[in-house]
Design an enzyme around this catalytic site. Structure first.
Site, PDB file in Angstrom:
ATOM      1  N   GLY A  60       9.729   5.389   3.436  1.00 53.41           N
ATOM      2  CA  GLY A  60       9.109   6.707   3.470  1.00 53.41           C
ATOM      3  C   GLY A  60       8.851   7.109   4.903  1.00 53.41           C
ATOM      4  O   GLY A  60       8.673   6.244   5.773  1.00 53.41           O
ATOM      5  N   GLN A  65       5.112  11.556  11.989  1.00 52.09           N
ATOM      6  CA  GLN A  65       5.596  10.326  12.634  1.00 52.09           C
ATOM      7  C   GLN A  65       6.743  10.584  13.607  1.00 52.09           C
ATOM      8  O   GLN A  65       7.048   9.734  14.443  1.00 52.09           O
ATOM      9  CB  GLN A  65       6.049   9.306  11.578  1.00 52.09           C
ATOM     10  N   CYS A 110       3.665  -0.167   8.609  1.00 46.80           N
ATOM     11  CA  CYS A 110       3.923   1.231   8.939  1.00 46.80           C
ATOM     12  C   CYS A 110       4.935   1.294  10.068  1.00 46.80           C
ATOM     13  O   CYS A 110       4.848   0.515  11.026  1.00 46.80           O
ATOM     14  CB  CYS A 110       2.630   1.932   9.342  1.00 46.80           C
ATOM     15  N   LEU A 111       5.860   2.212   9.946  1.00 46.90           N
ATOM     16  CA  LEU A 111       6.870   2.418  10.990  1.00 46.90           C
ATOM     17  C   LEU A 111       6.218   2.810  12.310  1.00 46.90           C
ATOM     18  O   LEU A 111       6.822   2.645  13.373  1.00 46.90           O
ATOM     19  CB  LEU A 111       7.859   3.509  10.558  1.00 46.90           C
ATOM     20  N   HIS A 157       0.701   6.562   0.923  1.00 45.44           N
ATOM     21  CA  HIS A 157       0.805   6.189   2.343  1.00 45.44           C
ATOM     22  C   HIS A 157       1.366   7.368   3.159  1.00 45.44           C
ATOM     23  O   HIS A 157       0.853   7.684   4.237  1.00 45.44           O
ATOM     24  CB  HIS A 157       1.692   4.939   2.469  1.00 45.44           C
ATOM     25  N   GLU A 158       2.392   8.022   2.623  1.00 46.55           N
ATOM     26  CA  GLU A 158       3.009   9.146   3.361  1.00 46.55           C
ATOM     27  C   GLU A 158       2.100  10.372   3.379  1.00 46.55           C
ATOM     28  O   GLU A 158       1.975  11.042   4.415  1.00 46.55           O
ATOM     29  CB  GLU A 158       4.372   9.508   2.751  1.00 46.55           C
ATOM     30  N   HIS A 161      -0.460  10.191   5.989  1.00 42.48           N
ATOM     31  CA  HIS A 161       0.001  10.583   7.332  1.00 42.48           C
ATOM     32  C   HIS A 161      -0.184  12.085   7.565  1.00 42.48           C
ATOM     33  O   HIS A 161      -0.475  12.510   8.680  1.00 42.48           O
ATOM     34  CB  HIS A 161       1.477  10.225   7.539  1.00 42.48           C
TER      35      HIS A 161
HETATM   36  C1  UDB Z   1       7.974   1.294   5.495  1.00 45.74           C
HETATM   37  N1  UDB Z   1       9.202  -0.582   4.845  1.00 45.74           N
HETATM   38  O1  UDB Z   1       9.003   1.909   5.615  1.00 45.74           O
HETATM   39  F1  UDB Z   1      10.930  -3.749  -0.662  1.00 45.74           F
HETATM   40  F2  UDB Z   1      14.730  -1.985   1.363  1.00 45.74           F
HETATM   41  C2  UDB Z   1       7.997  -0.233   5.501  1.00 45.74           C
HETATM   42  C3  UDB Z   1       8.025  -0.866   6.917  1.00 45.74           C
HETATM   43  C4  UDB Z   1       6.815  -0.421   7.696  1.00 45.74           C
HETATM   44  C5  UDB Z   1       8.015  -2.366   6.747  1.00 45.74           C
HETATM   45  C6  UDB Z   1       9.283  -0.459   7.669  1.00 45.74           C
HETATM   46  C7  UDB Z   1       9.343  -1.175   3.681  1.00 45.74           C
HETATM   47  O2  UDB Z   1       8.401  -1.455   2.988  1.00 45.74           O
HETATM   48  N2  UDB Z   1      10.651  -1.399   3.429  1.00 45.74           N
HETATM   49  C8  UDB Z   1      11.311  -1.915   2.388  1.00 45.74           C
HETATM   50  C9  UDB Z   1      10.721  -2.594   1.357  1.00 45.74           C
HETATM   51  C10 UDB Z   1      11.492  -3.084   0.345  1.00 45.74           C
HETATM   52  C11 UDB Z   1      12.852  -2.896   0.337  1.00 45.74           C
HETATM   53  C12 UDB Z   1      13.420  -2.187   1.364  1.00 45.74           C
HETATM   54  C13 UDB Z   1      12.685  -1.695   2.378  1.00 45.74           C
HETATM   55  N3  UDB Z   1       6.806   1.960   5.379  1.00 45.74           N
HETATM   56  C14 UDB Z   1       6.890   3.410   5.481  1.00 45.74           C
HETATM   57  C15 UDB Z   1       6.006   4.032   6.511  1.00 45.74           C
HETATM   58  O3  UDB Z   1       5.476   3.471   7.437  1.00 45.74           O
HETATM   59  N4  UDB Z   1       5.840   5.308   6.325  1.00 45.74           N
HETATM   60  O4  UDB Z   1       5.009   6.038   7.040  1.00 45.74           O
HETATM   61  C16 UDB Z   1       5.529   1.359   5.073  1.00 45.74           C
HETATM   62  C17 UDB Z   1       5.312   1.195   3.562  1.00 45.74           C
HETATM   63  C18 UDB Z   1       4.037   0.368   3.318  1.00 45.74           C
HETATM   64  C19 UDB Z   1       3.448   0.875   2.038  1.00 45.74           C
HETATM   65  C20 UDB Z   1       4.169   2.102   1.671  1.00 45.74           C
HETATM   66  C21 UDB Z   1       5.054   2.459   2.815  1.00 45.74           C
HETATM   67 ZN    ZN Z   2       3.380   4.849   7.795  1.00 44.86          ZN
END
Ligand code: UDB
Ligand code: ZN
Length: 188
Positions: A60, A65, A110-111, A157-158, A161
């Site tokens: 997401g 961001q 979180c990214l 979470h999104e 933000h």
């Molecule tokens: C993420 N990714 O994108 F099960 F293919 C997280 C990060 C911070 C680790 C990059 C993630 O959970 N990736 C993932 C998981 C899987 C399979 C797969 C990829 N976010 C999004 C963000 O920071 N948005 O602002 C954090 C998540 C934590 C809880 C919800 C969003």
């Molecule tokens: Zn985030």
């Protein structure tokens, strides 16, 4: 294309701001922004592209961001039933949520945050979201979407933000691992 360089990190003031409502009809600029955001998530989950550009696999992304303080989010994630949820959403709003809480185990990330932050983030297990959706055909349509478990956590979470809230703000400061009686995790 967007890369990690375009993603602002913890400490940047935009991440603390309440983002602006997006005016409809959607401008071409806003459409492009949403498409770039979704493309980033797709690229980040493509092994070859992710390796080449050093992308963290994202599920997401919210416009703040990438330093655009507007209420736009992109989602690209598969749920526990292996169903893909791919969305470009405008002005998403949680119109109702369950009383039942859950949390992602072992933790959220979180990214925009480059460190591991210990602790649980308690969130409603089910939510209903109203938004406008940009479809793959380029149309903007109103939608009401229901999410549970992992997808509900991603959406919350999104949307956080958009309100200037980071997951770290939601961790109990006195006891980061506090879990109320009966609250069950979503295992990652
Ligand atoms: C993420 N990714 O994108 F099960 F293919 C997280 C990060 C911070 C680790 C990059 C993630 O959970 N990736 C993932 C998981 C899987 C399979 C797969 C990829 N976010 C999004 C963000 O920071 N948005 O602002 C954090 C998540 C934590 C809880 C919800 C969003
Ligand atoms: Zn985030």
């Amino acid at each position: 294309m967007l890369t990690m360089k375009n993603i602002i990190r913890e400490g940047h003031p935009t991440l603390k701001k309440v983002a602006e409502e997006v005016k409809l009809p959607l401008s071409n600029q806003d459409k492009k922004t949403l498409k770039k955001m979704l493309e980033f998530l797709q690229n980040s989950q493509n092994e070859e592209i992710a390796q080449k550009y050093n992308l963290r696999p994202g599920v997401g992304l919210a416009a703040p961001q990438i330093n655009i303080s507007k209420r736009l989010i992109a989602i690209y994630a598969t749920d526990e039933e292996n169903k893909l949820h791919s969305y470009m959403l405008i002005n998403p709003k949680i119109i109702s949520h369950s009383v039942e809480l859950t949390y992602l185990y072992p933790c959220e990330g979180c990214l925009s945050i480059d460190r591991e932050v210990p602790g649980f983030v308690l969130r409603p297990r089910r939510i209903t979201v109203q938004a406008h959706q940009l479809t793959d055909e380029g149309e903007v349509v109103p939608v009401t979407l229901r999410f549970k478990n992992y997808m509900a956590i991603v959406l919350q979470h999104e949307i956080d933000h958009l309100n200037g809230i980071l997951f770290t703000d939601r961790i109990n400061q006195d006891n980061p691992f506090y879990v109320p009686e009966g609250v069950q995790p979503i295992e990652f």
